[in-house]
Design an enzyme around this catalytic site. Structure first.
Site, short mmCIF file in Angstrom:
data_model
loop_
_atom_site.label_atom_id
_atom_site.label_comp_id
_atom_site.label_asym_id
_atom_site.label_seq_id
_atom_site.Cartn_x
_atom_site.Cartn_y
_atom_site.Cartn_z
N CYS A 1 6.17 -0.34 7.10
CA CYS A 1 5.59 0.89 6.19
C CYS A 1 6.86 1.31 5.19
CB CYS A 1 5.22 2.36 7.04
SG CYS A 1 4.94 3.66 6.41
N LEU A 2 6.63 1.81 3.83
CA LEU A 2 7.64 2.11 3.17
C LEU A 2 8.33 3.37 3.61
CD1 LEU A 2 5.97 1.25 -0.19
CD2 LEU A 2 7.99 -0.04 0.85
N GLY B 1 0.89 -1.33 0.18
CA GLY B 1 0.13 0.06 -0.10
C GLY B 1 0.93 1.13 -0.05
N HIS C 1 -2.33 7.37 6.96
CA HIS C 1 -1.47 8.26 6.47
C HIS C 1 -2.41 9.48 6.07
CE1 HIS C 1 2.43 6.40 6.18
NE2 HIS C 1 1.84 5.37 5.74
N HIS D 1 -3.99 1.27 7.91
CA HIS D 1 -2.66 1.76 7.79
C HIS D 1 -2.74 2.75 6.76
CE1 HIS D 1 1.75 1.25 7.72
NE2 HIS D 1 1.67 1.93 6.64
N GLU D 2 -3.14 2.61 5.58
CA GLU D 2 -3.01 3.62 4.55
C GLU D 2 -4.23 4.82 4.95
OE1 GLU D 2 -0.67 3.58 2.64
OE2 GLU D 2 -0.39 1.45 3.20
N GLN E 1 3.19 9.97 1.33
CA GLN E 1 4.40 9.33 1.23
C GLN E 1 5.02 9.30 -0.13
OE1 GLN E 1 2.37 5.35 2.02
NE2 GLN E 1 4.45 4.93 3.21
ZN ZN Z 1 2.85 3.34 5.59
#
Ligand code: ZN
Length: 154
Positions: free
Chosen positions: A90-91, A46, A136, A132-133, A51
């Protein structure tokens, strides 16, 4: 194919509240495409617009199930049930993982790339990714919610 730079922990962009996406135009479609390309290249499940430095309520998810690539614009969680605890990464927080408790079922209302409303329900990993997304988009990271950090030797 355009890979965008992923913003990392420490950058203020990750802590801002994103604005509603109001235009459903080629600029949005390019963002969605670039976000998907960037997510796949980074082998993530995701990615949220902040991000890649864009403060808009736009998310892509692909947990490698029957849903395939999911594009969510202006998503909100309208129902959540159950509980699951598990590892999350998380990226934007590379090289780390934490144990996070999330709902096991969530239903999200969003609009698609053309502004058409739809709902999607996910369980397990998809429910986790949706939570999670969407977090963000409000400047919330999993590290804010984790019970503890997970280390490789655990
Ligand atoms: Zn993330």
């Amino acid at each position: 194919m355009a890979i965008r730079k992923i913003v990392k922990l420490g950058d203020d962009t990750l802590r801002k509240v994103c604005k509603q996406q109001e235009k459903f135009d080629p600029r949005l479609w390019i963002l969605l495409k670039d976000m998907a390309d960037t997510m796949y290249k980074a082998e993530g499940v995701g990615l949220a617009a902040p991000q890649v430095g864009i403060l808009r309520r736009v998310v892509v998810i692909d947990v490698q199930d029957d849903h395939g690539l999911i594009e969510l614009v202006n998503p909100e969680i309208i129902a959540a049930e159950g509980e699951q605890g598990g590892p999350e990464g998380c990226l934007s927080v590379p090289g780390r993982q934490g144990y996070v408790v999330r709902p096991n079922h969530v239903t999200v209302r969003a609009v698609d790339r053309k502004g058409k409303p739809f709902e999607i329900t996910g369980e397990g990993l998809l429910a986790r990714a949706l939570c999670h997304e969407i977090d963000h988009l409000d400047g919330v990271l999993y590290i804010d919610k984790m019970d503890h950090e997970i280390f490789d030797d655990e």
